[in-house]
Design a protein around this motif. Structure first.
Motif, PDB file in Angstrom:
ATOM      1  N   GLY A  35       0.823  -1.199   0.000  1.00 61.17           N
ATOM      2  CA  GLY A  35       0.000   0.000   0.000  1.00 61.17           C
ATOM      3  C   GLY A  35       0.861   1.254   0.000  1.00 61.17           C
ATOM      4  N   TRP A  36       0.274   2.336  -0.492  1.00 60.95           N
ATOM      5  CA  TRP A  36       0.878   3.663  -0.406  1.00 60.95           C
ATOM      6  C   TRP A  36      -0.026   4.550   0.443  1.00 60.95           C
ATOM      7  CZ3 TRP A  36       5.615   5.235  -1.841  1.00 60.95           C
ATOM      8  CH2 TRP A  36       6.321   4.473  -2.767  1.00 60.95           C
ATOM      9  N   PHE A  37       0.598   5.283   1.338  1.00 64.90           N
ATOM     10  CA  PHE A  37      -0.088   6.224   2.202  1.00 64.90           C
ATOM     11  C   PHE A  37       0.649   7.561   2.138  1.00 64.90           C
ATOM     12  CE2 PHE A  37      -2.843   3.403   4.821  1.00 64.90           C
ATOM     13  CZ  PHE A  37      -2.365   2.174   4.406  1.00 64.90           C
ATOM     14  N   ARG A  38       0.018   8.591   2.649  1.00 64.65           N
ATOM     15  CA  ARG A  38       0.699   9.869   2.785  1.00 64.65           C
ATOM     16  C   ARG A  38       0.225  10.561   4.053  1.00 64.65           C
ATOM     17  NH1 ARG A  38      -2.070  13.325  -2.196  1.00 64.65           N
ATOM     18  NH2 ARG A  38      -4.121  13.608  -1.220  1.00 64.65           N
ATOM     19  N   PRO A  41       1.448  17.617   7.568  1.00 58.37           N
ATOM     20  CA  PRO A  41       1.454  18.130   8.940  1.00 58.37           C
ATOM     21  C   PRO A  41       0.043  18.398   9.475  1.00 58.37           C
ATOM     22  CG  PRO A  41       3.169  19.181   7.668  1.00 58.37           C
ATOM     23  CD  PRO A  41       2.366  18.371   6.695  1.00 58.37           C
ATOM     24  N   GLY A  42      -0.211  17.887  10.666  1.00 61.04           N
ATOM     25  CA  GLY A  42      -1.498  18.121  11.306  1.00 61.04           C
ATOM     26  C   GLY A  42      -2.611  17.215  10.837  1.00 61.04           C
ATOM     27  N   LYS A  43      -2.301  16.296   9.930  1.00 60.99           N
ATOM     28  CA  LYS A  43      -3.338  15.404   9.396  1.00 60.99           C
ATOM     29  C   LYS A  43      -2.991  13.951   9.697  1.00 60.99           C
ATOM     30  CE  LYS A  43      -4.920  18.395   5.644  1.00 60.99           C
ATOM     31  NZ  LYS A  43      -5.235  18.455   4.191  1.00 60.99           N
ATOM     32  N   GLU A  44      -4.007  13.099   9.669  1.00 65.19           N
ATOM     33  CA  GLU A  44      -3.792  11.673   9.856  1.00 65.19           C
ATOM     34  C   GLU A  44      -3.192  11.062   8.583  1.00 65.19           C
ATOM     35  OE1 GLU A  44      -7.435  10.762  13.007  1.00 65.19           O
ATOM     36  OE2 GLU A  44      -7.408   9.821  11.043  1.00 65.19           O
ATOM     37  N   ARG A  45      -2.563   9.918   8.783  1.00 66.58           N
ATOM     38  CA  ARG A  45      -2.032   9.210   7.634  1.00 66.58           C
ATOM     39  C   ARG A  45      -3.193   8.735   6.758  1.00 66.58           C
ATOM     40  NH1 ARG A  45       3.183   5.546   8.546  1.00 66.58           N
ATOM     41  NH2 ARG A  45       3.723   7.580   9.406  1.00 66.58           N
ATOM     42  N   GLU A  46      -3.062   8.954   5.462  1.00 66.76           N
ATOM     43  CA  GLU A  46      -4.151   8.728   4.507  1.00 66.76           C
ATOM     44  C   GLU A  46      -3.800   7.626   3.529  1.00 66.76           C
ATOM     45  OE1 GLU A  46      -6.393  11.403   1.030  1.00 66.76           O
ATOM     46  OE2 GLU A  46      -4.479  12.026   1.861  1.00 66.76           O
ATOM     47  N   PHE A  47      -4.710   6.688   3.367  1.00 66.47           N
ATOM     48  CA  PHE A  47      -4.526   5.637   2.362  1.00 66.47           C
ATOM     49  C   PHE A  47      -4.690   6.218   0.970  1.00 66.47           C
ATOM     50  CE2 PHE A  47      -4.688   1.530   0.426  1.00 66.47           C
ATOM     51  CZ  PHE A  47      -5.676   1.578  -0.546  1.00 66.47           C
ATOM     52  N   LEU A  48      -3.809   5.811   0.066  1.00 66.67           N
ATOM     53  CA  LEU A  48      -3.887   6.263  -1.322  1.00 66.67           C
ATOM     54  C   LEU A  48      -4.237   5.126  -2.269  1.00 66.67           C
ATOM     55  CD1 LEU A  48      -0.685   8.464  -1.415  1.00 66.67           C
ATOM     56  CD2 LEU A  48      -3.041   9.210  -1.023  1.00 66.67           C
ATOM     57  N   ALA A  49      -3.460   4.044  -2.170  1.00 69.23           N
ATOM     58  CA  ALA A  49      -3.627   2.948  -3.127  1.00 69.23           C
ATOM     59  C   ALA A  49      -3.069   1.663  -2.538  1.00 69.23           C
ATOM     60  CB  ALA A  49      -2.908   3.266  -4.437  1.00 69.23           C
ATOM     61  N   GLY A  50      -3.620   0.551  -2.998  1.00 66.04           N
ATOM     62  CA  GLY A  50      -3.122  -0.756  -2.580  1.00 66.04           C
ATOM     63  C   GLY A  50      -3.125  -1.710  -3.754  1.00 66.04           C
ATOM     64  N   ILE A  51      -2.291  -2.747  -3.659  1.00 66.69           N
ATOM     65  CA  ILE A  51      -2.198  -3.720  -4.733  1.00 66.69           C
ATOM     66  C   ILE A  51      -2.014  -5.097  -4.121  1.00 66.69           C
ATOM     67  CG2 ILE A  51       0.313  -3.420  -5.001  1.00 66.69           C
ATOM     68  CD1 ILE A  51      -0.166  -3.682  -8.078  1.00 66.69           C
ATOM     69  N   THR A  52      -2.670  -6.088  -4.713  1.00 66.68           N
ATOM     70  CA  THR A  52      -2.563  -7.450  -4.203  1.00 66.68           C
ATOM     71  C   THR A  52      -1.168  -8.028  -4.451  1.00 66.68           C
ATOM     72  OG1 THR A  52      -3.459  -8.265  -6.299  1.00 66.68           O
ATOM     73  CG2 THR A  52      -5.027  -7.919  -4.497  1.00 66.68           C
ATOM     74  N   SER A  53      -0.875  -9.132  -3.802  1.00 72.49           N
ATOM     75  CA  SER A  53       0.464  -9.722  -3.879  1.00 72.49           C
ATOM     76  C   SER A  53       0.851 -10.087  -5.315  1.00 72.49           C
ATOM     77  CB  SER A  53       0.553 -10.961  -2.993  1.00 72.49           C
ATOM     78  OG  SER A  53      -0.422 -11.913  -3.390  1.00 72.49           O
ATOM     79  N   THR A  54      -0.120 -10.497  -6.102  1.00 76.83           N
ATOM     80  CA  THR A  54       0.172 -10.876  -7.489  1.00 76.83           C
ATOM     81  C   THR A  54       0.146  -9.688  -8.438  1.00 76.83           C
ATOM     82  OG1 THR A  54      -2.156 -11.259  -7.976  1.00 76.83           O
ATOM     83  CG2 THR A  54      -0.872 -13.151  -7.141  1.00 76.83           C
ATOM     84  N   GLY A  55      -0.368  -8.575  -7.961  1.00 78.32           N
ATOM     85  CA  GLY A  55      -0.533  -7.413  -8.831  1.00 78.32           C
ATOM     86  C   GLY A  55      -1.805  -7.457  -9.650  1.00 78.32           C
ATOM     87  N   GLY A  56      -2.650  -8.450  -9.388  1.00 74.28           N
ATOM     88  CA  GLY A  56      -3.832  -8.613 -10.205  1.00 74.28           C
ATOM     89  C   GLY A  56      -4.949  -7.630  -9.929  1.00 74.28           C
ATOM     90  N   SER A  57      -4.963  -7.054  -8.743  1.00 76.77           N
ATOM     91  CA  SER A  57      -6.009  -6.088  -8.396  1.00 76.77           C
ATOM     92  C   SER A  57      -5.400  -4.877  -7.711  1.00 76.77           C
ATOM     93  CB  SER A  57      -7.045  -6.725  -7.469  1.00 76.77           C
ATOM     94  OG  SER A  57      -7.738  -7.762  -8.116  1.00 76.77           O
ATOM     95  N   GLU A  58      -5.996  -3.723  -8.007  1.00 74.57           N
ATOM     96  CA  GLU A  58      -5.553  -2.451  -7.451  1.00 74.57           C
ATOM     97  C   GLU A  58      -6.743  -1.772  -6.776  1.00 74.57           C
ATOM     98  OE1 GLU A  58      -3.069  -2.068 -11.586  1.00 74.57           O
ATOM     99  OE2 GLU A  58      -4.098  -0.294 -10.811  1.00 74.57           O
ATOM    100  N   TYR A  59      -6.444  -1.001  -5.749  1.00 77.93           N
ATOM    101  CA  TYR A  59      -7.484  -0.301  -5.015  1.00 77.93           C
ATOM    102  C   TYR A  59      -7.015   1.125  -4.789  1.00 77.93           C
ATOM    103  CZ  TYR A  59      -8.684  -5.158  -4.075  1.00 77.93           C
ATOM    104  OH  TYR A  59      -8.982  -6.494  -4.222  1.00 77.93           O
ATOM    105  N   TYR A  60      -7.954   2.062  -4.894  1.00 73.78           N
ATOM    106  CA  TYR A  60      -7.619   3.477  -4.761  1.00 73.78           C
ATOM    107  C   TYR A  60      -8.648   4.182  -3.895  1.00 73.78           C
ATOM    108  CZ  TYR A  60      -4.627   2.526  -8.766  1.00 73.78           C
ATOM    109  OH  TYR A  60      -3.674   1.997  -9.609  1.00 73.78           O
ATOM    110  N   THR A  61      -8.179   5.224  -3.216  1.00 77.34           N
ATOM    111  CA  THR A  61      -9.120   6.083  -2.532  1.00 77.34           C
ATOM    112  C   THR A  61      -9.828   6.944  -3.574  1.00 77.34           C
ATOM    113  OG1 THR A  61      -9.361   7.646  -0.709  1.00 77.34           O
ATOM    114  CG2 THR A  61      -7.461   7.946  -2.148  1.00 77.34           C
TER     115      THR A  61
END
Length: 124
Positions: A35-38, A41-61
């Protein structure tokens, strides 16, 4: 010990692009969801994108609206985040994270390993 090292951050003008890379020092990288997060300052860590172990599926905010793309190369133990049409509000420290299961989630607590982060600054 699993280590994640991000690179590719920097200063870019609004509308520009960057590609972040994250190299994982683990032979079993291909078993991990990533996963990628960002965090700014002053904000919670935010999810951006994730990818399965095989790369077959991607997920985005939803807020990314197709501007970011996650990908991985299991032969290189590397996950990427291509960021296009960058905006000043994208300025943050960007982190990659590894999860010891095949499917990513949007929750930072579900990831066991984290990189040190790379700064992305978008100027207006």
């Amino acid at each position: 010990q699993v280590q994640l090292v991000e690179s590719g951050g920097g200063l870019v003008q609004s509308g520009g692009s960057l590609r972040l890379s994250c190299v994982v020092s683990q032979r079993t990288f291909r078993w991990y969801a990533m996963g990628w997060f960002r965090q700014s300052p002053g904000k919670e860590r935010e999810f951006l994108a994730g990818i399965t172990s095989t790369g077959g599926s991607e997920y985005y905010t939803d807020s990314l609206k197709g501007r970011f793309t996650i990908s991985r190369d299991n032969a290189k133990n590397t996950v990427y985040l291509q960021m296009n049409s960058l905006k000043p509000e994208d300025t943050a420290v960007y982190y990659c994270a590894a999860r010891r299961l095949a499917v990513p989630t949007m929750f930072s607590v579900d990831y066991e390993y984290w990189g040190q982060g790379t700064q992305v600054t978008v100027s207006s």
